[in-house]
Design a protein around this motif. Structure first.
Motif, PDB file in Angstrom:
ATOM      1  N   LEU A 130     -47.525 -77.444  11.395  1.00 34.38           N
ATOM      2  CA  LEU A 130     -48.354 -76.983  10.560  1.00 34.38           C
ATOM      3  C   LEU A 130     -49.524 -75.318  11.406  1.00 34.38           C
ATOM      4  CD1 LEU A 130     -50.144 -80.128   9.880  1.00 34.38           C
ATOM      5  CD2 LEU A 130     -49.929 -78.967   7.342  1.00 34.38           C
ATOM      6  N   SER A 131     -48.940 -76.017  12.293  1.00 30.47           N
ATOM      7  CA  SER A 131     -49.652 -74.252  12.746  1.00 30.47           C
ATOM      8  C   SER A 131     -48.721 -72.989  13.036  1.00 30.47           C
ATOM      9  CB  SER A 131     -49.110 -74.618  14.865  1.00 30.47           C
ATOM     10  OG  SER A 131     -48.178 -74.261  15.390  1.00 30.47           O
ATOM     11  N   SER A 178     -47.365 -72.681  10.255  1.00 31.56           N
ATOM     12  CA  SER A 178     -47.346 -72.553   8.367  1.00 31.56           C
ATOM     13  C   SER A 178     -48.944 -71.533   8.780  1.00 31.56           C
ATOM     14  CB  SER A 178     -47.371 -72.960   7.975  1.00 31.56           C
ATOM     15  OG  SER A 178     -46.377 -73.755   7.640  1.00 31.56           O
ATOM     16  N   LEU A 179     -49.912 -72.026   9.588  1.00 33.14           N
ATOM     17  CA  LEU A 179     -51.222 -71.555   9.885  1.00 33.14           C
ATOM     18  C   LEU A 179     -50.992 -70.068  10.461  1.00 33.14           C
ATOM     19  CD1 LEU A 179     -54.228 -71.407   9.983  1.00 33.14           C
ATOM     20  CD2 LEU A 179     -54.246 -72.645  12.644  1.00 33.14           C
ATOM     21  N   LEU A 221     -50.413 -71.483   5.111  1.00 34.92           N
ATOM     22  CA  LEU A 221     -51.364 -73.054   4.795  1.00 34.92           C
ATOM     23  C   LEU A 221     -52.130 -73.654   3.745  1.00 34.92           C
ATOM     24  CD1 LEU A 221     -51.725 -75.970   6.218  1.00 34.92           C
ATOM     25  CD2 LEU A 221     -53.063 -74.937   7.503  1.00 34.92           C
ATOM     26  N   ILE A 269     -56.358 -69.109   5.263  1.00 29.85           N
ATOM     27  CA  ILE A 269     -55.942 -70.722   4.992  1.00 29.85           C
ATOM     28  C   ILE A 269     -56.389 -70.881   3.319  1.00 29.85           C
ATOM     29  CG2 ILE A 269     -56.051 -73.396   4.565  1.00 29.85           C
ATOM     30  CD1 ILE A 269     -56.892 -72.327   7.991  1.00 29.85           C
ATOM     31  N   THR A 299     -45.964 -73.673  -0.006  1.00 31.12           N
ATOM     32  CA  THR A 299     -46.853 -73.295   1.244  1.00 31.12           C
ATOM     33  C   THR A 299     -46.402 -74.873   1.890  1.00 31.12           C
ATOM     34  OG1 THR A 299     -49.139 -73.567   0.548  1.00 31.12           O
ATOM     35  CG2 THR A 299     -48.228 -71.247   0.499  1.00 31.12           C
ATOM     36  N   THR A 300     -46.857 -74.884   2.966  1.00 26.83           N
ATOM     37  CA  THR A 300     -47.283 -76.070   3.922  1.00 26.83           C
ATOM     38  C   THR A 300     -48.464 -76.558   3.252  1.00 26.83           C
ATOM     39  OG1 THR A 300     -45.202 -75.262   5.476  1.00 26.83           O
ATOM     40  CG2 THR A 300     -47.352 -76.756   5.979  1.00 26.83           C
ATOM     41  N   ASP A 321     -42.717 -80.520   4.313  1.00 26.33           N
ATOM     42  CA  ASP A 321     -43.473 -79.287   3.611  1.00 26.33           C
ATOM     43  C   ASP A 321     -45.190 -79.678   2.795  1.00 26.33           C
ATOM     44  OD1 ASP A 321     -40.786 -77.447   2.471  1.00 26.33           O
ATOM     45  OD2 ASP A 321     -42.230 -77.107   3.970  1.00 26.33           O
ATOM     46  N   ILE A 331     -54.224 -78.608  15.483  1.00 30.11           N
ATOM     47  CA  ILE A 331     -53.978 -77.694  15.044  1.00 30.11           C
ATOM     48  C   ILE A 331     -53.802 -76.758  16.011  1.00 30.11           C
ATOM     49  CG2 ILE A 331     -53.352 -76.082  13.548  1.00 30.11           C
ATOM     50  CD1 ILE A 331     -53.649 -78.195  10.842  1.00 30.11           C
TER      51      ILE A 331
END
Length: 445
Positions: free
Chosen positions: A7-8, A10-11, A16, A126, A205-206, A238, A276
């Motif tokens: 997740l990080s 994607s951030l 994300l 985000i 996107t995730t 995802d 995260i």
């Protein structure tokens, strides 16, 4: 923490998306925000002073409190809309009034608000999709940096701020609220810019799902639509579903195999954001080193043995591949993947290499959990690697065989995609194995 590392990344890459439901507002208001059932009950009581309609629409507990709807909630809402019209009233205006009274500066937990505000201030890129009608995000969490998008409203011309997609409408525009059976039908069959943008975000996107019940009909309808059009990547998932309590294993398996969802259990919303944040720097470092993978794919360099002997090596490579947008049918990367797995097999032949047998099993499962291998160009070579892993695995501790590799296969079998499970089950059935190794029990246990 591997899920949070995923997740990080994607951030960091600004891919994300948070998909936010009623549970998020309930969390932020310590339960004061109404559930959909509670919302319809309050709507009913506004025009039903004698509880006649209440008894026709809801089952009551021993204390007289509504505990469940007799009919599907969208049907109840449709009936209520008719009753409101008979009384020359607007049910969506009533909904907006109830929400404003339930979610405001007097009901929101200030400590929780500060934590969430800090997170969004630190990470302003985000996407937020919500089925909630309230203005919790735009008025309180990111009040100075929000771009609210509601179906039927003029799109904000200035493309700045965090996008908040109110896919079921908002109290900012009560007529946009998706409430009744007809409203939901129109939403699900609408093919305008808003719905296309919504599904594009879910596909590309995730996505972290917060504040929903897995049994939510509308959530499942949306997930089913996304699954049928989503491209296959090298991430195991995802889509992540975050739940404050434990989830029965059979339910987790169903959502993983049906929709490709990974569940994160026993996590409060504040813990989700904190976790995260804790691994963000690691995720950033991982993405910034992704150029090494591009060089390997282009055959300009190769991974050193010391790196490939680490268990984290393959998950790192798969995560980088996904972040770079490399799709599951990329032939050049698939060749690299097979090279890595064959290298791992070579490591098992070195002295004192028993940990590498376990790692090889783990990596084969990792790949089979990420992509469908059946009927692809890597199927035969992949199955040969699996046969090798099985050949040196044993349920009991025999000299020369890896008990830990057998345990990896057995404990993680159901993490693999169902097509791969069937493929490897057929592989086991069509080959002869030393009876003492109990290879057949791998998928039966």
């Amino acid at each position: 923490m591997n899920d949070y590392l995923d997740l990080s990344t994607s951030l960091y890459t600004k891919t994300l998306t948070l998909f936010v439901g009623t549970g998020f507002s309930k969390y932020m208001t310590d339960g004061k925000a109404p559930s959909w059932l509670e919302l319809l009950v309050k709507c009913t009581k506004k025009i039903d002073k004698k509880d006649i309609l209440l008894n026709q629409l809801f089952n009551l507990d021993s204390s007289g409190k509504p505990k469940e709807a007799i009919y599907e909630l969208t049907i109840c809402a449709q009936i209520l809309e008719i009753e409101y019209k008979k009384n020359k009233k607007n049910i969506k205006e009533a909904i907006a009034e109830i929400i404003r009274d339930s979610v405001n500066e007097t009901t929101i937990n200030s400590d929780k608000l500060e934590l969430i505000q800090n997170f969004f201030h630190e990470y302003p890129d985000i996407n937020i999709i919500t089925t909630n009608y309230d203005t919790l995000f735009s008025d309180y969490i990111i009040s100075t940096n929000s771009r609210v998008i509601i179906e039927g409203s003029t799109m904000p011309r200035i493309n700045i701020g965090q996008n908040i997609y109110h896919i079921h409408g908002s109290i900012l525009k009560p007529e946009s609220i998706v409430l009744t059976l007809n409203d939901y039908y129109n939403f699900q069959n609408n093919n305008n810019y808003f719905s296309r943008k919504f599904y594009t975000l879910l596909q590309e996107t995730t996505v972290a799902i917060l504040g929903y019940s897995l049994g939510d009909f509308n959530l499942n309808t949306i997930l089913n639509e996304v699954k049928s059009t989503r491209k296959q990547s090298f991430r195991k998932s995802d889509i992540y579903y975050v739940n404050k309590s434990s989830i029965p294993e059979i339910i987790s398996k169903f959502y993983n195999l049906t929709y490709g969802i990974k569940t994160i259990e026993d996590q409060q919303i504040d813990e989700f954001f904190e976790n995260i944040d804790k691994v963000y720097d690691k995720g950033k470092e991982l993405i910034e080193s992704a150029n090494d993978l591009l060089d390997v794919i282009a055959r300009k360099s190769e991974f050193v043995d010391d790196f490939l002997k680490l268990r984290i090596a393959l998950p790192t490579i798969l995560m980088q591949a996904s972040s770079l947008g490399i799709e599951a049918n990329n032939k050049d990367f698939l060749k690299v993947l097979l090279d890595i797995l064959n290298k791992k097999r070579e490591f098992t032949r070195e002295d004192n290499a028993w940990p590498q047998y376990e790692c090889l099993a783990d990596w084969l499962i990792e790949v089979a959990s990420s992509i469908e291998i059946k009927d692809t160009e890597i199927e035969n070579e992949f199955c040969d690697l699996v046969k090798y892993s099985f050949k040196y695995s044993s349920k009991v501790k025999y000299r020369g065989y890896s008990w830990y590799a057998w345990k990896q296969w057995n404990s993680k079998w159901h993490e693999m995609k169902i097509e791969n499970q069937i493929m490897l089950e057929d592989l086991i059935k069509s080959n002869t194995w030393d009876k003492d190794l109990e290879i057949e029990l791998i998928y039966k246990s």
